[in-house]
Design a protein around this motif. Structure first.
Motif, PDB file in Angstrom:
ATOM      1  N   HIS A  21       0.380  -1.246  -0.264  1.00  0.00           N
ATOM      2  CA  HIS A  21      -0.292  -0.214  -0.307  1.00  0.00           C
ATOM      3  C   HIS A  21       1.016   1.135  -0.361  1.00  0.00           C
ATOM      4  N   TYR A  22       2.255   1.143  -0.428  1.00  0.00           N
ATOM      5  CA  TYR A  22       3.164   2.468  -0.234  1.00  0.00           C
ATOM      6  C   TYR A  22       2.334   3.219  -1.066  1.00  0.00           C
ATOM      7  N   HIS A  23       2.481   2.770  -2.217  1.00  0.00           N
ATOM      8  CA  HIS A  23       1.715   4.294  -3.068  1.00  0.00           C
ATOM      9  C   HIS A  23       0.725   4.525  -2.617  1.00  0.00           C
ATOM     10  N   LEU A  24      -0.024   3.935  -2.105  1.00  0.00           N
ATOM     11  CA  LEU A  24      -0.987   5.657  -1.430  1.00  0.00           C
ATOM     12  C   LEU A  24      -0.309   6.278  -0.519  1.00  0.00           C
ATOM     13  N   GLY A  25       0.333   5.671  -0.039  1.00  0.00           N
ATOM     14  CA  GLY A  25       1.186   6.712   1.679  1.00  0.00           C
ATOM     15  C   GLY A  25       1.359   6.343   2.863  1.00  0.00           C
ATOM     16  N   ILE A  26       0.157   4.828   2.543  1.00  0.00           N
ATOM     17  CA  ILE A  26       0.374   3.320   3.930  1.00  0.00           C
ATOM     18  C   ILE A  26       1.381   2.978   3.890  1.00  0.00           C
TER      19      ILE A  26
ATOM     20  N   GLU B  46       5.837  -3.548  -4.573  1.00  0.00           N
ATOM     21  CA  GLU B  46       5.560  -2.285  -4.579  1.00  0.00           C
ATOM     22  C   GLU B  46       5.714  -1.797  -5.998  1.00  0.00           C
ATOM     23  N   GLY B 151       0.513   9.812  -1.706  1.00  0.00           N
ATOM     24  CA  GLY B 151       1.470   9.051  -1.388  1.00  0.00           C
ATOM     25  C   GLY B 151       1.777  10.321  -0.135  1.00  0.00           C
TER      26      GLY B 151
END
Lengths: 323, 291
Positions: A21-26, B46, B151
């Motif tokens: 979920h890193y691409h959503l800033g999580i 990711e 992000g």
């Protein structure tokens, strides 16, 4: 159930995190010292990725409402069960009604506490890890407070007294050495300046947490002159905002390097001089403010070899505890 | 436009499509990252599109870094020839410009601003050549914006203005970042609008605030129950100016979990957009279905 009598410092529920979920800033979150959490879990018979507690600099005080096996790994500090001192990196038997507490930390920075059955908080995006900025995961998305009660999962068979020998543990030396693969935006600084970055001795700054570790004490960076690209900003350390790597080292204004850790911001507008190799990320978790630090330049092959060595060490831990 | 490739340690591959922000770089990042997602390489955990760059995290034990680099380079080159028709969404985000909450925060951190005697909006209007704050605000919500990256923390979007570069708003960040920014602040830095999904530190100029949550992890907002983050790269956003009364009404609807944001599917055609941006934008905005 367990009851938190005193919370310690920034004590949170963590497992091995929520990738994807890193691409959503999580961010992935999860234990900053992953090997310490894995070892603690294996000691008490849990899956390696069960949720435990991560405490920073100061341990919590926990009352047990059921019998359990407990293992404390990571930083070095005195461990007491009802005032009787106990060894670290060992499966300890704790009876219902007993209290686990800690003395002052003598080495390392983060303590991992695994309890047989694991901490049973709800899964959020597949993980029990606490992400404080997002107020999500863990226990109500926050650090633990006195009076919190946490449920435990069902324990598996394991015996007390099993111990992980010192040669299978890992804490940073002094100075701590963090291996770095240069890259991403390292061309923004002059080669001389990059050489200074790796030659200078840095110190961990007080601003060091799950999001990132800041360092001070080295020489400021000299930048390669340029016309600011549209969208990047005027400062020579600015770039057009881009994704950030876990372990990436930004140097805002060319002054104080910041290494992003498990709760990393996923992107931003500062150049990155290089990225700490995966094998050394756990070490950062155990670094205290003021700790002298050197960044050591390595290439990708060396990073892969270190990763391999790290995996062998984890295999050795598994093999030792499988006996 | 040829991309620059760099490994980030042993687990990341970073690709810069362009040093500066352009529609070309943004569309390329969007196209390559969807191709990478479709390729489903082993061990890639990711895939992060950026404004003018993108990044993957991978497990080098499952796919050798050099092999991944070779594959991604091929997809990157193929994306150069993409047709740039995008099936996406247009989302209306109400904004209360010159609101009291960002104003209060702005005054608290005035000494950190490049022009402490002006408000953020006065300063940005002036340096972008607008005669008045009202004209500047009108320009900010007059054209739609592309979500060019998501992000930072908790689904913060970077938004890129869908007008010719000469008309794109530019603003520096605060001289020293603030330690506080209200949740849902509409901020500006470089050539990007951002929406602060949560309260926190920040350095962007503050223009206003939206009553509409874009991140909610606890399932308290119906339209964020399935996905806790609202915006995706490639979404098109239209800001709609609202006053205090409308702000309070929407905030109350959100609180009661009755608020339904205006979101419509739309097909974006880059060639038509670039032929006449204003005319194309006007057609896009019609999709939102206002009278």
């Amino acid at each position: 159930m367990i009851e938190i009598r005193k919370p310690g410092l920034a004590t949170t529920v963590q497992d091995l995190g929520r990738p994807g979920h890193y691409h959503l800033g999580i961010p992935q979150s999860g234990a900053m010292d992953r090997m310490a959490l894995r070892a603690a879990n294996l000691l008490v018979g849990n899956e390696e990725g069960a949720a435990g507690l991560e405490a920073t600099f100061m341990g919590p005080e926990i009352a047990f409402e059921r019998d359990a096996l407990v293992a404390v790994t990571g930083a070095t500090l005195p461990i007491f069960v009802d005032d009787v001192e106990q060894p670290g990196w060992t499966a300890l038997e704790v009876r219902a009604g007993q209290v686990l507490r800690f003395g002052y930390l003598t080495a390392g920075a983060r303590v991992y506490i695994a309890i047989s059955g694991g901490i049973d908080v709800p899964l959020v995006l597949g993980s029990r890890s606490t992400y404080l900025v997002g107020v999500m995961g863990g226990h109500e998305g926050r650090a633990l407070a006195a009076g919190d009660r946490l449920a435990l999962g069902s324990a598996r068979d394991a015996r007390a007294g099993r111990k992980l020998p010192e040669k299978l543990r890992r804490l940073p030396g002094s100075p701590a050495e963090l291996r770095v693969v240069p890259g991403i935006y390292d061309h923004r600084v002059t080669p001389e300046s990059a050489a200074h970055f790796y030659a200078d001795e840095w110190k961990v700054a007080p601003e060091a947490d799950r999001m990132g570790y800041r360092f001070r004490g080295g020489r400021p960076m000299e930048f390669v002159p340029r016309r600011p690209p549209f969208g990047a900003g005027e400062d020579p350390s600015n770039i057009t905002d881009s994704p950030y790597a876990y372990g990436c080292i930004q140097i805002p204004g060319g002054l104080e390097p910041i290494v992003l850790h498990r709760d990393a911001v996923s992107g931003g507008g500062y150049f990155t001089i290089g990225v700490v190799i995966s094998a050394d990320m756990d070490l950062i978790a155990q670094m205290q403010p003021n700790m002298p630090t050197r960044f050591v330049r390595v290439d990708l092959d060396a990073a892969l070899a270190a990763r391999h060595a790290r995996r062998e060490q984890m295999d050795a831990i598994r093999a030792h505890l499988a006996r | 436009m040829s991309s620059r490739f760099s490994f980030g340690g042993d687990e990341h591959l970073f690709v810069e499509c362009d040093e500066e922000m352009t529609f070309d770089a943004f569309f390329k990042s969007l196209a390559v990252t969807s191709a990478i997602r479709a390729a489903d390489f082993p061990g890639v955990s990711e895939i992060c599109p950026g404004n003018a760059s993108y990044q993957m995290r991978f497990d080098p034990d499952r796919m050798h870094p050099d092999e991944l680099l070779r594959e991604v380079r091929a997809l990157d080159e193929a994306a150069e020839r993409g047709d740039h028709v995008l099936d996406t969404r247009i989302i209306e985000i109400p904004v209360y410009y010159e609101d009291p909450w960002t104003h209060e925060t702005m005054m608290r951190f005035r000494e950190r601003h490049q022009d402490p005697d002006a408000t953020d909006l006065e300063y940005c209007a002036r340096i972008n050549g607008y005669d008045s704050v009202a004209d500047f605000i009108a320009a900010h919500h007059g054209s739609p914006w592309f979500v060019s990256m998501v992000g930072f923390v908790c689904g913060v979007p970077w938004l890129y203005q869908m007008v010719e570069r000469e008309r794109q708003i530019e603003a520096p960040k605060y001289v020293r970042p603030r330690t506080d920014t209200p949740r849902h602040t509409i901020g500006y830095g470089g050539c990007f609008t951002a929406i602060y999904a949560v309260r926190g530190a920040g350095g962007y100029q503050m223009f206003g605030i939206t009553p509409m949550p874009i991140f909610e992890p606890a399932g308290k907002v119906s339209y964020l129950r399935e996905e806790m983050v609202l915006l995706r790269p490639g979404d098109i956003v239209k800001f709609a100016p609202i006053d205090r009364t409308a702000y309070d009404a929407i905030a109350a609807e959100v609180e009661a979990d009755r608020y339904e944001p205006r979101i419509r599917p739309v097909r974006f055609d880059r060639a038509e957009f670039e032929a006449d941006m204003d005319a194309y934008n006007a057609r896009l905005i019609e999709v939102l279905g206002h009278d």
